[in-house]
Design an enzyme around this catalytic site. Structure first.
Site, short mmCIF file in Angstrom:
data_model
loop_
_atom_site.label_atom_id
_atom_site.label_comp_id
_atom_site.label_asym_id
_atom_site.label_seq_id
_atom_site.Cartn_x
_atom_site.Cartn_y
_atom_site.Cartn_z
CB SER A 37 -0.69 0.70 4.76
OG SER A 37 -1.64 0.33 5.73
CG MET A 38 -5.67 -0.17 4.64
SD MET A 38 -6.23 -1.87 4.48
CE MET A 38 -7.72 -1.66 3.50
#
Length: 1100
Positions: free
Chosen positions: A270-271
């Site tokens: 993800s991030m």
């Protein structure tokens, strides 16, 4: 007398009915006489709000006076009607019902239609974590906030000493450091159970992987740009520490003679994938300490939300750095020349971020990375949601094998050379049918002799199809030789082979082997392969032919097994083996030899053939509107090739979902396999398989709203392609029909346009507020939000949404022109250094296809309905608060002295106290709390002000008090729609307090960003109605509000955080208007200045 004179200026401005009722008609007449005697106040730029006319009793003496009174009563009824907060016309009701119905349809479609099947198997592990406590403040300033851990698998690792290659896992938004357990456990078991027993693998530098992970305390990285930068800084320091561990003999147990590690492999979820790319741009990054980055469901292309200015600017800076690096003329000037980046997306099941955001085609060239969907990966063949991509058993096995493919402990970088890494990752993670995948056998020299005995060799005729319905039927080794038709190379011909058997790699016992052969002799040192029935190792026997060959097994693509019992591609059945070559690439090959090595009959089948492009490929040129209106139908002939491909270049948008159906007659003969369908697009590489294909859903992740163009500068994608594999034994026609799933397409709007519902409602609210101020400055009546909404539905809103629709079409068409492109470049602050404008899709709805013009009025209608619903919810809550406030006030007033004069609802504190409150709040904002916290407090204060104003208006039934309530309610609605833009940063700040991290956010203590809000809310809390503007200054109010609405429509999605600043500017203007007439006016402020000497006597 002096006291009453002193109170009269406040009584003229406060909406308190109690103070107005104590005045007699003569007192009001006297109060108005000075205004009649001078024209100065009428001509001033800041006129006061006129008080409500007194209800004077009149006795009609003649019909003229009676008519005059009736006209006045009608005007009063009309004004009362305009001030009614609960007004709901039939148009408003119908609009709300329609918008809510549309919204529910979209949400229902998102939740229940066009859903991909879930096929992930559960994974298991025995995790153990060791924290590095000595990675303290001597190494990093974030030691008290973050922690570094080493993973160890129970039953595999004996101790915590480092023995292999470092891999660092970076968790994503609100992610845990423990999420890497499934992948790390699989890597430990794969090396322990397989690779350590493989001498060739050990010789090629394969060693165990040491997995490190970081505990960020589940920080919300997606909400806050500064947090992203802090994590990147900490991780660079962690890498330096990790590499130093391998130099410590007490902590490292590596084989002697191996070079010390100089780089770390990064695995980001993800991030965490975005943080990984950010690390290479940080000042504390050490060159070449990162050369391989694999990200899982990471939003690379653009920020998930644009509510934080730091996040948007960080994304812009990092993406520009990556683009500029790969745009360098000389590789020596490219700081990322040795970096490989692979982005893996989960597909439609990922409801956290749009999977198109995982695309890196706008960031890196295909020589340094690619984007692949999990449904494309061999032996995975399923989509997965945002969290399942970390524990899915099929995917973790493929990912771990890909990691071991690129590692090489013999080199200081601990990985292979950059081109070798990309090639290895392509072979492992792509289907093998993509153009970028190198076909290994074609580039190899012949490595073996194939001696064919004529009595056991079948020479196929040109164009003849090879069909084996059983393997080893004669019980002897047999060869089938297919000559390569060179004339097909100019016609785009292909060689295809499909079987349910595993192809042999060398001298193994595989039942089927495929060789690419030529009559030229192989180079010296080549091995010799002979058949068991020949035994002539020199190849000189009578009736035999010797060919120089190379094994084609390295180029096999795996396909999911498709039988009449198959339901999903991710089933447990053994996959099919598929070979596909362009005839033009077989220029050095004269024959394709298929050898049956089975010594006894085996169940199985094989089909191979050469086909022309005209026979195997169909291109259908139909646009969106044609497919939407009439669908798409195509009949495939009975004598079609085994593999046929249907290309539809116009189908590439992510906003459309489709349904396909396959109709065919019942086969007269038994089929070896059921029809198999592959849906795929290029860039990013997404494939989906449909086994036993009869019907199914088709949705692609191609061209998407707000996505930047590719780094290569290419135009639109090649569109959707459908590959069909059918058994020629059926010999029946097949009808394919494709149509748009309208309801299923509605759900696609949720993931791509979620942020629209944070921007378009601000547009609607601004237009309604503009109408309220316009009528107020003209008539003196501040109409209710509900009545203004009804008026705007008849006039302003349809006009604005129509204009925005044409503007969106103009943007989509004209953005491709050079003049408009240059103008948009300057409007979006795009640098002139880029030949490609990566901000071209930032405007309005971010779609370059004019076909989607209808989205602007659609979202406009839904936003109107949402605003109406929110308004009535706020009204309901405020009325409940007002009732509760009245009950509490009555209960408390019983104990009061009845002789005590009634108090007003406003101005309960002095001006000095107000100044002190504002000062304390500003001091806190500038030092401790972010301005977002102050904004939340102001929203609560505004709710209290609205509650007081509503109670006063209900009790007094005064037009002036109704004006004030409608004014405070309108500003409350505006503030509530801006509140979501401030909540993410506020949540991050509260989270930091929870983990005892008290360092302030340097970018969120700007007093200018909150001071106008504070002044306006405090002014309204004292009961001051905004004065009317009768001069040209009222056009400035109109312009400011209209500018807010226009910006919300055009840039509100891409730069949503700026809406806070625009409303802040509006509050500053309204506060300036209030200063002209009120307790904080310039005249009143001067009396608190030292030496003012205000001795003006009041008239008795």
């Amino acid at each position: 007398m002096a006291a009453s004179t002193k109170e009269s200026p406040r009584a003229a401005n406060t909406p308190s009915g109690a103070q107005q009722s104590v005045k007699s008609a003569a007192d009001r007449k006297t109060a108005r006489e000075p205004r009649r005697s001078t024209n100065h106040d009428r001509r001033t730029s800041w006129p006061q709000t006129p008080a409500s006319p007194p209800a004077l009793a009149k006795t009609p003496l003649d019909p003229l006076s009676q008519s005059k009174e009736n006209k006045q009563n009608g005007t009063e009824q009309q004004r009362s009607h305009m001030r009614s907060a609960w007004r709901c016309s039939l148009l408003t009701l119908a609009t709300s019902a329609c918008s809510i119905l549309l919204l529910l349809t979209i949400v229902h479609s998102f939740l229940h239609r066009q859903q991909d099947p879930k096929g992930c198997a559960m994974s298991y592990m025995s995790p153990m974590f060791t924290r590095f406590t000595d990675f303290d403040t001597e190494h990093t300033r974030f030691a008290s906030k973050y922690s570094l851990y080493l993973y160890r698998e129970g039953g595999v690792h004996e101790d915590n000493r480092l023995k292999g290659i470092p891999v660092l896992f970076i968790p994503g938004n609100a992610g845990s450091y423990k999420q890497m357990r499934p992948i790390a456990a699989e890597a430990a078991h794969y090396f322990h159970d397989v690779l350590r027993h493989d001498a060739a693998a050990l010789h090629n530098g394969k060693r165990p992987l040491d997995f490190f992970t970081v505990d960020f305390h589940e920080e919300l990285t997606a909400f806050h740009g500064q947090t992203l930068l802090d994590q990147a800084e900490y991780l660079n320091e962690a890498i330096a520490y990790i590499l130093a561990l391998y130099l410590n003999s007490d902590r490292s147990l590596r084989e002697p003679g191996l070079p010390e590690p100089k780089s770390v492999i990064i695995l980001g979820h993800s991030m965490g994938g975005v943080v990984a790319r950010t690390m290479l741009h940080m000042p504390n990054y050490q060159l070449n300490t990162i050369n391989t980055i694999i990200t899982l469901s990471a939003p690379h292309a653009r920020a998930p939300i644009s509510f934080d200015a730091d996040m948007v600017s960080t994304y812009h800076e990092i993406n520009t750095f990556w683009r500029d690096s790969f745009s360098a003329i000389s590789p020596a000037r490219n700081p990322l020349a040795d970096v490989t980046l692979v982005s893996v997306a989960g597909g439609g099941l990922d409801t956290m971020i749009p999977s198109e955001y995982s695309s890196i085609t706008s960031l890196v060239p295909d020589t340094h990375g690619f984007t692949v969907f999990t449904s494309s990966i061999p032996n995975v063949w399923t989509g997965m949601d945002h969290l399942a991509i970390m524990w899915c058993d099929q995917f973790r096995k493929a990912l771990v094998k890909a990691l071991f493919d690129v590692v090489d402990v013999r080199r200081p970088a601990q990985t292979g050379a950059q081109p070798d890494r990309v090639a290895a990752l392509r072979r492992r993670l792509l289907t093998g049918m993509e153009r970028v995948v190198d076909q290994t056998a074609l580039h190899q020299d012949p490595t073996l002799f194939l001696t064919l005995e004529h009595s056991f060799t079948t020479m196929m005729a040109h164009g003849e199809r090879l069909q084996l319905r059983s393997i080893g039927e004669a019980g002897l080794t047999r060869a089938h030789v297919m000559p390569v038709p060179s004339q097909l190379s100019a016609e785009g011909g292909k060689f295809t082979l499909l079987t349910d058997q595993t192809l042999g790699v060398g001298n193994d016992d595989a039942p089927i082997s495929v060789f690419l052969c030529s009559v030229s002799p192989p180079p010296s040192g080549a091995s010799i392969l002979t058949f068991a029935m020949n035994h002539d190792t020199e190849g000189g026997g009578v009736g035999s032919t010797r060919l120089a060959c190379k094994n084609a097994a390295a180029d096999v693509s795996l396909l999911p097994a498709s039988t009449n019992e198959s339901t999903n591609a991710f089933g447990p059945a053994k996959p099919f083996s598929y070979l596909q070559y362009n005839v033009a690439d077989l220029s050095d090959t004269q024959f394709v030899a298929v050898v049956e090595n089975a010594s006894e009959p085996l169940p199985g089948w094989l089909i191979a053939e050469f086909t022309t492009a005209s026979d195997s490929t169909i291109t259908i040129s139909k646009g969106h509107h044609q497919i939407l209106m009439n669908g798409l139908r195509r009949k495939l002939p009975a004598d079609r090739p085994m593999m046929m491909e249907v290309k539809i270049p116009e189908v590439h948008a992510t906003l459309f979902a489709y349904r396909f159906e396959i109709e065919r007659r019942q086969c007269r003969h038994s089929e070896s396999f059921a029809p198999l369908l592959r849906q795929y697009i290029q860039e990013p590489y997404e494939s989906k398989y449909f086994v036993n294909a009869r019907a199914g859903n088709i949705n692609v992740h191609g061209i998407s709203p707000y996505m930047p163009p590719p780094l290569s500068g290419g135009g639109a994608s090649e569109g959707l392609s459908l590959q069909f594999w059918t058994d020629p034994a059926c010999n029946s026609t097949m009808r394919i029909s494709i149509h748009v799933d309208v309801l299923g397409s509605a759900g696609k709007l949720v993931m791509r346009y979620r942020a629209v519902f944070a921007a378009f409602p601000v547009l609607v609210v601004a237009i309604v507020l503009r109408k309220q101020f316009k009528v107020y400055d003209t008539t003196g009546v501040f109409m209710s939000f509900s009545h203004s909404m009804d008026q705007c539905l008849r006039t302003s809103l349809p006009t604005i949404f129509t204009a925005l629709t044409f503007l969106g079409v103009a943007f989509s068409k004209a953005s491709k022109g050079p003049w408009t492109a240059n103008w948009l470049n300057s409007a979006t602050s795009s640098t002139a250094e880029h030949a490609i404008d990566f901000t071209t899709n930032d405007l309005l709805l971010g779609n370059s296809d004019p076909f989607f013009w209808f989205l602007v009025p659609l979202f406009g209608l839904i936003s109107v309905g949402i605003c109406i619903a929110v308004n009535y919810i706020a009204l309901t809550l405020l009325h409940l608060f007002a009732i509760a406030y009245s009950l509490i006030h009555r209960w408390t007033s019983r104990s009061d002295d009845p002789r005590k004069p009634a108090t007003t609802n406003f101005a309960s504190s002095t001006t000095q106290q107000r100044f002190m409150t504002i000062g304390v709040l500003l001091l806190l904002v500038s030092t401790i709390i972010p301005y977002q916290w102050a904004y939340l407090v102001l929203c609560f204060v505004q709710i209290i002000t609205c509650t007081r104003a509503l109670r006063t208006a209900r009790e007094t039934q005064s037009g002036h008090n109704s004006n004030f309530y409608n004014y405070t309610h309108a500003m409350l609605v505006v503030m509530l729609w801006i509140l979501p833009l401030n909540m993410p940063v506020l949540i991050v700040w509260i989270h930091n307090l929870a983990v005892h991290w008290f360092s302030p956010f340097s970018t969120h203590h700007n007093l200018v960003c909150i001071l106008p809000y504070i002044l306006l809310v405090e002014t309204m809390s004292m009961g001051n109605m905004v004065p009317r503007l009768t001069s040209r200054a009222r056009y400035l109010t109109n312009t400011l509000i209209f500018g807010l609405a226009l910006y919300a429509a055009i840039y509100g999605v891409t730069y949503a955080y700026r809406l806070h600043y625009l409303v802040n500017a509006l509050c500053a203007w309204l506060s300036l208007i209030h200063l002209s007439n009120g307790p904080l006016s310039l005249a009143r402020l001067s009396q608190y200045l030292p030496g003012s000497g205000n001795t003006t006597k009041k008239r008795p």
